[in-house]
Design a protein around this motif. Sequence first.
Motif, mmCIF file in Angstrom:
data_model
loop_
_atom_site.group_PDB
_atom_site.id
_atom_site.type_symbol
_atom_site.label_atom_id
_atom_site.label_comp_id
_atom_site.label_asym_id
_atom_site.label_seq_id
_atom_site.Cartn_x
_atom_site.Cartn_y
_atom_site.Cartn_z
ATOM 1 N N UNK A 7 5.483 22.119 8.320
ATOM 2 C CA UNK A 7 4.683 20.902 8.318
ATOM 3 C C UNK A 7 3.205 21.166 8.601
ATOM 4 N N UNK A 8 2.932 22.106 9.508
ATOM 5 C CA UNK A 8 1.547 22.347 9.908
ATOM 6 C C UNK A 8 0.696 22.833 8.739
ATOM 7 N N UNK A 9 1.287 23.583 7.824
ATOM 8 C CA UNK A 9 0.502 24.075 6.692
ATOM 9 C C UNK A 9 0.137 22.929 5.745
ATOM 10 N N UNK A 10 1.098 22.022 5.513
ATOM 11 C CA UNK A 10 0.800 20.862 4.661
ATOM 12 C C UNK A 10 -0.269 20.003 5.322
ATOM 13 N N UNK A 11 -0.127 19.819 6.625
ATOM 14 C CA UNK A 11 -1.088 19.010 7.374
ATOM 15 C C UNK A 11 -2.495 19.594 7.273
ATOM 16 N N UNK A 12 -2.620 20.900 7.458
ATOM 17 C CA UNK A 12 -3.923 21.558 7.364
ATOM 18 C C UNK A 12 -4.500 21.434 5.967
ATOM 19 N N UNK A 13 -3.637 21.562 4.965
ATOM 20 C CA UNK A 13 -4.110 21.445 3.584
ATOM 21 C C UNK A 13 -4.597 20.023 3.295
ATOM 22 N N UNK A 14 -3.896 19.019 3.825
ATOM 23 C CA UNK A 14 -4.314 17.638 3.617
ATOM 24 C C UNK A 14 -5.657 17.353 4.285
ATOM 25 N N UNK A 15 -5.858 17.897 5.477
ATOM 26 C CA UNK A 15 -7.124 17.697 6.176
ATOM 27 C C UNK A 15 -8.263 18.364 5.411
ATOM 28 N N UNK A 16 -8.009 19.552 4.872
ATOM 29 C CA UNK A 16 -9.062 20.265 4.136
ATOM 30 C C UNK A 16 -9.398 19.568 2.817
ATOM 31 N N UNK A 17 -8.454 18.783 2.295
ATOM 32 C CA UNK A 17 -8.703 18.021 1.056
ATOM 33 C C UNK A 17 -8.581 16.525 1.348
ATOM 34 N N UNK A 18 -9.215 16.114 2.443
ATOM 35 C CA UNK A 18 -9.045 14.747 2.922
ATOM 36 C C UNK A 18 -9.508 13.713 1.903
ATOM 37 N N UNK A 19 -10.598 13.981 1.212
ATOM 38 C CA UNK A 19 -11.092 13.018 0.226
ATOM 39 C C UNK A 19 -10.066 12.789 -0.877
ATOM 40 N N UNK A 20 -9.424 13.875 -1.338
ATOM 41 C CA UNK A 20 -8.391 13.745 -2.369
ATOM 42 C C UNK A 20 -7.170 13.006 -1.813
ATOM 43 N N UNK A 21 -6.833 13.282 -0.552
ATOM 44 C CA UNK A 21 -5.686 12.607 0.054
ATOM 45 C C UNK A 21 -5.955 11.109 0.219
ATOM 46 N N UNK A 22 -7.185 10.756 0.593
ATOM 47 C CA UNK A 22 -7.538 9.337 0.712
ATOM 48 C C UNK A 22 -7.452 8.641 -0.638
ATOM 49 N N UNK A 23 -7.831 9.327 -1.701
ATOM 50 C CA UNK A 23 -7.694 8.756 -3.044
ATOM 51 C C UNK A 23 -6.236 8.498 -3.368
ATOM 52 N N UNK A 55 0.813 -1.216 0.000
ATOM 53 C CA UNK A 55 0.000 0.000 0.000
ATOM 54 C C UNK A 55 0.848 1.268 0.000
ATOM 55 N N UNK A 56 2.174 1.117 -0.109
ATOM 56 C CA UNK A 56 3.077 2.271 -0.060
ATOM 57 C C UNK A 56 3.474 2.688 -1.470
ATOM 58 N N UNK A 57 3.465 3.983 -1.726
ATOM 59 C CA UNK A 57 3.908 4.533 -3.009
ATOM 60 C C UNK A 57 5.152 5.389 -2.777
ATOM 61 N N UNK A 58 5.870 5.637 -3.841
ATOM 62 C CA UNK A 58 7.001 6.564 -3.783
ATOM 63 C C UNK A 58 7.243 7.078 -5.199
ATOM 64 N N UNK A 59 7.006 8.345 -5.454
ATOM 65 C CA UNK A 59 6.581 9.391 -4.519
ATOM 66 C C UNK A 59 5.061 9.425 -4.347
ATOM 67 N N UNK A 60 4.612 10.231 -3.370
ATOM 68 C CA UNK A 60 3.206 10.581 -3.236
ATOM 69 C C UNK A 60 2.999 11.922 -3.936
ATOM 70 N N UNK A 61 1.960 12.014 -4.737
ATOM 71 C CA UNK A 61 1.712 13.225 -5.524
ATOM 72 C C UNK A 61 0.567 13.992 -4.883
ATOM 73 N N UNK A 62 0.859 15.221 -4.452
ATOM 74 C CA UNK A 62 -0.112 16.047 -3.731
ATOM 75 C C UNK A 62 -0.436 17.310 -4.521
ATOM 76 N N UNK A 63 -0.570 17.168 -5.824
ATOM 77 C CA UNK A 63 -0.804 18.338 -6.677
ATOM 78 C C UNK A 63 -2.135 19.021 -6.381
#
Length: 389
Positions: free
Chosen positions: A242-258, A222-230
């Motif tokens: 780190x906190x800004x990336x974390x907040x952005x991932x939470x706000x786009x959680x559905x895309x991050x889960x994909x 289940x691991x990829x390399x790299x992870x693409x967060x475009x």
Amino acid sequence: MTTKPKVVRSKKPTPEVVDKDDSSATALLKAIRGIWETARLQATRSVNSALVQANWLIGHRIVEAEQGGKARADYSRRLLKSLSDALEKDYGSGFSVSALQYMRAFYLGYPELMEIQHAVRVKSVQGSADEIGHALAAEADWQPGRLHTGLSWTHYRTLLKVARREARDFYEIEAIRNGWSARQLERQINTFLFDRLLKSRDKIGVMALANEGLVPALPQDVIKDPYVLEFLDLPESHRLVESRIEEALISRLQDFLLELGSGFAFIGRQVRLTLEGDHFYPDLVFYHVKLKCYVVIDLKVEKLTHGDLGQMQMYVNYYDREIAGSEDQPTIGLILCADKNEAMVRYVLDDKAKQIFASRYQFQLPSEEVLRAEIKREMAELDTGSDQK
């Protein structure tokens, strides 16, 4: 001044079934909604399937006609133009030359989509309807390259962009298994999901990926390399914390889960761990429902250090000993970093730490050439390592 008489309206009687058993009425409503939604889904799929079959049959007839032409290239251009002019007069837009070219490419790319070789020779209008009506094989026996109601015409047009058959087969399987929309499928293709998953697999694993899709059995599956967060639309990581990336991932959680892949369930962010009064905060915590284990993720905007790996080892140990239940598998630790030293990672993460992974992340779509070169290099290292054992 006269006052309007007050009108007393009687309360509308509640149906007897609600008075007697409120839960029964709720269950009935839920059942009716389920029936209706299922019917709507089946109707939509039927329409999509009929459109896919019609486009395949049109492509087949075009190819047949082209093969009968003497000057094939010139004849093909004239044929498509004349067909487009006539069909657009009859049916409006949807039959442009480029649309007909897609239908032609669809048949050539999926020659076995419909197992009705005896029927495609029927020339009557009724015969064409029969072709569509009898085309869909039982989906229990489905395999890539064959018709499936879970894939729309837009899905198939997107899949035509994938030249390699093994990669296209993988995307077909995963699109059906995960219910990807056409847009989600296009995103996975554009980020080279198949190629990124190849990096942790040997040659047998590559064939299994193409034939069966992603069937997680081990953490590395289940691991990829790299992870693409475009999808975050963030600048380069050296300008971030780190906190800004974390907040952005939470706000786009559905895309991050994909991007993480199927099976990940979000648990929380900055979940506190306390060890003898000291507090620690892993950035993100998930649970993988297929592997049955916790997944702890930490974000690093700088180049990975051995200290980062040691910290993740502590998180993994804590979850294994304090959080995970007896039925859970060992915790997975994943560090997403801007850069890493591969040799350092290998030396720190020896056989005692097979549950910890370090992967790069990037905010732009990967280059196919660079990605393939990196995959080739890593697979060569895997082959060399297996020969030495």
